[in-house]
Design a protein around this motif. Structure first.
Motif, PDB file in Angstrom:
ATOM      1  N   ASP A 150       0.836  -1.196   0.000  1.00  0.00           N
ATOM      2  CA  ASP A 150       0.000   0.000   0.000  1.00  0.00           C
ATOM      3  C   ASP A 150       0.871   1.246   0.000  1.00  0.00           C
ATOM      4  O   ASP A 150       1.984   1.234   0.533  1.00  0.00           O
ATOM      5  N   ALA A 151       0.347   2.291  -0.568  1.00  0.00           N
ATOM      6  CA  ALA A 151       1.010   3.594  -0.557  1.00  0.00           C
ATOM      7  C   ALA A 151      -0.094   4.636  -0.700  1.00  0.00           C
ATOM      8  O   ALA A 151      -1.272   4.337  -0.463  1.00  0.00           O
ATOM      9  N   GLU A 152       0.270   5.821  -1.090  1.00  0.00           N
ATOM     10  CA  GLU A 152      -0.732   6.845  -1.392  1.00  0.00           C
ATOM     11  C   GLU A 152      -0.150   7.805  -2.410  1.00  0.00           C
ATOM     12  O   GLU A 152       1.063   7.979  -2.506  1.00  0.00           O
ATOM     13  N   SER A 153      -1.042   8.385  -3.209  1.00  0.00           N
ATOM     14  CA  SER A 153      -0.653   9.353  -4.229  1.00  0.00           C
ATOM     15  C   SER A 153      -1.637  10.500  -4.221  1.00  0.00           C
ATOM     16  O   SER A 153      -2.809  10.323  -3.877  1.00  0.00           O
ATOM     17  N   TYR A 154      -1.159  11.649  -4.641  1.00  0.00           N
ATOM     18  CA  TYR A 154      -2.020  12.814  -4.725  1.00  0.00           C
ATOM     19  C   TYR A 154      -2.830  12.749  -6.021  1.00  0.00           C
ATOM     20  O   TYR A 154      -2.295  12.443  -7.089  1.00  0.00           O
ATOM     21  N   CYS A 155      -4.111  13.030  -5.940  1.00  0.00           N
ATOM     22  CA  CYS A 155      -5.009  13.035  -7.090  1.00  0.00           C
ATOM     23  C   CYS A 155      -5.445  14.475  -7.353  1.00  0.00           C
ATOM     24  O   CYS A 155      -6.097  15.093  -6.508  1.00  0.00           O
ATOM     25  N   LEU A 156      -5.077  15.002  -8.534  1.00  0.00           N
ATOM     26  CA  LEU A 156      -5.451  16.376  -8.891  1.00  0.00           C
ATOM     27  C   LEU A 156      -6.958  16.577  -8.925  1.00  0.00           C
ATOM     28  O   LEU A 156      -7.471  17.586  -8.434  1.00  0.00           O
ATOM     29  N   ALA A 157      -7.692  15.639  -9.514  1.00  0.00           N
ATOM     30  CA  ALA A 157      -9.142  15.797  -9.657  1.00  0.00           C
ATOM     31  C   ALA A 157      -9.847  15.800  -8.309  1.00  0.00           C
ATOM     32  O   ALA A 157     -10.863  16.467  -8.136  1.00  0.00           O
ATOM     33  N   ARG A 158      -9.316  15.067  -7.341  1.00  0.00           N
ATOM     34  CA  ARG A 158      -9.929  15.007  -6.014  1.00  0.00           C
ATOM     35  C   ARG A 158      -9.340  16.043  -5.062  1.00  0.00           C
ATOM     36  O   ARG A 158      -9.879  16.270  -3.984  1.00  0.00           O
ATOM     37  N   ASP A 159      -8.184  16.583  -5.437  1.00  0.00           N
ATOM     38  CA  ASP A 159      -7.468  17.554  -4.611  1.00  0.00           C
ATOM     39  C   ASP A 159      -7.176  16.995  -3.221  1.00  0.00           C
ATOM     40  O   ASP A 159      -7.347  17.660  -2.201  1.00  0.00           O
TER      41      ASP A 159
END
Length: 178
Positions: free
Chosen positions: A157-166
């Motif tokens: 698992d990790a995490e990433s920033y999503c532009l559309a969701r901000d």
């Protein structure tokens, strides 16, 4: 595999479609599809709403000799499909590794297109990578199934920033040794 007209990026042929380098004529369809919030929310890099000039900048980067990723259109014209049914990319990483990214136009969801495209790219292995990586948002199990069907194994698992969701979104990371 044959190279594009510039001789730098291979064209990957399948029975159903070709993975071919982007061209300026693709901008209209790419903008149409990436303006769909459902699609944008499943990517890290597509903002919603889509600002003017975003698609042109994306295609210009994809066509640049100094690009950081090879980007292909999923072109189904040979079998009666659209000129752009989706986009798939391969970013070169260090240590003979690369990262796969893809999106499919909503009209082609649940048709096996993403699985076929990832499989074709993995089999072609145009960068000669020893390992390919990919990650998907945890609320997108369909894309996770695509990777698993193509022989990718869960790494963690990790995490990433999503532009559309901000916002930052939890991800699953996968790898495939070649």
């Amino acid at each position: 595999m044959k190279l594009d007209s510039i001789g730098t990026q291979p064209i990957v042929e399948t029975e159903r479609f070709d993975l071919r380098p982007l061209r300026r004529a693709d901008m209209g369809l790419i903008e149409h599809y990436t303006s769909d919030e459902r699609l944008a929310r499943m990517t890290t890099s597509i903002p919603h709403p889509l600002p003017p000039g975003t698609t042109e900048a994306f295609v210009t980067r994809a066509m640049s000799a100094n690009r950081s990723s090879d980007i292909w259109a999923m072109d189904g014209t040979k079998s009666g499909g659209g000129e752009v049914m989706g986009v798939i990319s391969l970013a070169k990483l260090d240590r003979n590794q690369s990262e796969v990214g893809f999106w499919v136009a909503p009209i082609y969801w649940n048709t096996g297109l993403a699985t076929d495209a990832v499989e074709a790219l993995v089999n072609a292995n145009p960068l000669g990578s020893a390992t390919m990586f990919a990650s998907v948002f945890q609320d997108n199990p369909a894309s996770a199934r695509v990777l698993i069907h193509c022989g990718f194994e869960y790494l963690g698992d990790a995490e990433s920033y999503c532009l559309a969701r901000d916002t930052t979104v939890p991800t699953w990371t996968y790898s495939r040794k070649l």
